[in-house]
Design a protein around this motif. Structure first.
Motif: not given
Lengths: 199, 199
Positions: A26, A29-30, A187
């Motif tokens: 998104d 980030g992850l 993350l």
């Protein structure tokens, strides 16, 4: 890796890791999503809500499934019969300690019928019988959600991954499952850029 | 997130994060790959090797590019003329401090010609002129690799991601770029399972 806060709903699945975790991206980030507990959370919320709204989604079994209960299970059954009906189980008492299951909640695979009923009835112990009805209902919904949810080590299509993410975001608590385990790890771009010495 | 050790070459790209990082999976878990530094590493190794093997891959420019050098750049040019030729630059001296670039290394986008030559010539300072030839060659190869590599914030096709991964694994040091920055970060299945309270 931190437990995620969800603040964006533009989450796009990239793929599946070891057929167990959905890897998604998104703006921030992850995300790593545990596919089993994500589905558990979705189903738990659905079962609790459908009870409240009396919107039972039930599927008939091709052949009724008969179960021979232990005396303890039969006592538990008498106690939760109404809750089981409210969540979508159509159960008839036969003679002795035998029951016949004619219909089950739509989300539950038919093959899980015996296991989930045994699990529910075994979990209604003496301590809980004195407890609040809502606790019993939560326990039933949680058992059912766990049995009906996709397992880990199961391949998902991209469409199913997107469906799980979209539905998860609509739940009361997308980041933790009914048993309190994390559903999403995150993350952030900041973490990643720091890892690559880019910040 | 840790800097990765590469021990498996069955690395499969899942997708791209923010058009800058390749997210991939292998038997041991999840990998994050910095697309720019990965390509830098691939190109650096290629430039250093092709010099050694005298296998120059050069492309002619449609129109020669003329550059007016500063006195310092001209002095630097005299020093690295052979190294530039060895790496694929076809350069002719014109009158005064002007040079004409007729061909460039195949991997370099033509639009980067002026920038990379200025960068190389400016980096040959007094200190380095006394240094070893290999240091100068490494510096040239590193400048060229940086300019020729895919940038961050650039969309890659799945095929290009797989190409980058496959080539990266063939390099002398897949986990660090010529400037010493990490190329790959890894989340092991153990890390992930621990994050989800599954271990």
């Amino acid at each position: 890796v931190e437990t995620a806060e969800i603040s964006s709903n533009h989450i796009r699945p990239l793929g599946q890791l070891h057929e167990s975790f959905i890897i998604a991206a998104d703006d921030e980030g992850l995300l790593l999503i545990d596919q089993h507990v994500a589905h558990e959370r979705i189903l738990f919320d659905k079962f609790r809500r459908s009870e409240g709204e009396r919107q039972i989604e039930s599927q008939n079994l091709l052949l009724p499934e008969t179960l021979d209960l232990t005396p303890a299970q039969l006592a538990a059954f008498a106690l939760v019969e109404d809750e089981l009906a409210a969540i979508g189980f159509g159960v008839m008492r036969l003679s002795g300690r035998t029951i016949a299951v004619k219909s089950i909640p739509t989300d539950l695979p038919a093959a899980e019928t015996r296991n989930v009923l045994a699990e529910i009835l075994d979990s209604i112990d003496a301590e809980k019988r004195g407890g609040a009805k809502t606790t019993i209902r939560d326990d039933i919904a949680a058992s059912l959600a766990c049995r009906a949810a996709v397992k880990i080590n199961m391949k998902l299509t991209p469409e199913k991954m997107q469906w799980l993410i979209d539905r998860l975001l609509l739940t009361s608590s997308p980041t933790t499952c009914p048993h309190g385990r994390p559903v999403i790890l995150r993350l952030t771009m900041r973490d990643i850029e720091r890892g690559f010495h880019r910040s």
